[in-house]
Design an enzyme around this catalytic site. Structure first.
Site, PDB file in Angstrom:
ATOM      1  N   HIS A  46       4.082  -6.937  -0.607  1.00  0.00           N
ATOM      2  CA  HIS A  46       3.695  -5.581  -0.223  1.00  0.00           C
ATOM      3  C   HIS A  46       4.785  -4.618  -0.683  1.00  0.00           C
ATOM      4  CE1 HIS A  46       0.740  -6.660   3.258  1.00  0.00           C
ATOM      5  NE2 HIS A  46       0.605  -7.486   2.223  1.00  0.00           N
ATOM      6  N   GLU A  73       6.486  -2.366   0.855  1.00  0.00           N
ATOM      7  CA  GLU A  73       7.643  -2.285   1.744  1.00  0.00           C
ATOM      8  C   GLU A  73       8.588  -3.465   1.541  1.00  0.00           C
ATOM      9  OE1 GLU A  73       4.063  -0.857   4.293  1.00  0.00           O
ATOM     10  OE2 GLU A  73       4.407  -2.177   2.578  1.00  0.00           O
ATOM     11  N   CYS A  90       1.713  -2.729   7.783  1.00  0.00           N
ATOM     12  CA  CYS A  90       1.014  -3.795   8.504  1.00  0.00           C
ATOM     13  C   CYS A  90       2.007  -4.512   9.428  1.00  0.00           C
ATOM     14  CB  CYS A  90       0.411  -4.777   7.502  1.00  0.00           C
ATOM     15  SG  CYS A  90       1.648  -5.788   6.627  1.00  0.00           S
ATOM     16  N   CYS A 120       5.000  -6.127   7.468  1.00  0.00           N
ATOM     17  CA  CYS A 120       5.958  -5.142   6.961  1.00  0.00           C
ATOM     18  C   CYS A 120       6.693  -4.433   8.097  1.00  0.00           C
ATOM     19  CB  CYS A 120       5.245  -4.142   6.066  1.00  0.00           C
ATOM     20  SG  CYS A 120       4.654  -4.912   4.533  1.00  0.00           S
TER      21      CYS A 120
END
Length: 152
Positions: A55, A57, A85, A88
């Site tokens: 992801h 992040e 999410c 993260c």
């Protein structure tokens, strides 16, 4: 938060655009220090790297850790186009981030405001300031266009 927050979000949006160009969900992130300097960038790379943890992040945190030579990133603020999410948000807590700025909410998976309050939960060993809704329409628009095109 700093008056440059919109400029930082535009930098994150550029990362989101790069993710979309590579066929990934358009989410981008930057990490900014207390002087306002972008020290790391990340974008979704799940499709490119075949990695469910890639992801934006996480990619930005990894880049910052390598650049700084340490995992504790307590002087940095994450600026990301989509509400993080659960995975993260947990990584942001573990990195001891100073703060989080995000663009649009994620009603199906957001773990900062939508479904959970990770980052501000008093039961956690670390908490950080949160500012949501920065350039939210631009951030949401990229996601909507991406998924609309995918659905045909």
């Amino acid at each position: 938060m700093d008056r440059n927050v919109e400029a930082w979000m535009r930098a994150a949006l550029a990362e989101a655009d790069a993710a979309a160009a590579e066929g990934d969900v358009p989410v981008g992130a930057v990490l900014v220090d207390t002087e306002g300097t972008v020290v790391a960038r990340g974008r979704n790379r799940r499709e490119v790297d075949h990695d469910p943890t890639a992801h934006a992040e996480v990619e930005a945190l990894r880049a910052a850790g390598r650049a700084r030579g340490r995992w504790r990133l307590d002087d940095l603020t994450m600026v990301v186009t989509l509400e993080p999410c659960i995975m993260c948000a947990g990584a942001l807590v573990h990195a001891r981030l100073r703060g989080l700025v995000y663009g649009c909410r994620d009603p199906k998976a957001g773990a900062i405001d939508s479904l959970f309050v990770i980052g501000r939960d008093p039961r956690l060993n670390h908490r950080f300031g949160v500012q949501g809704g920065v350039l939210a329409e631009l951030c949401a628009g990229r996601l909507q266009r991406f998924f609309r095109a995918r659905r045909g």
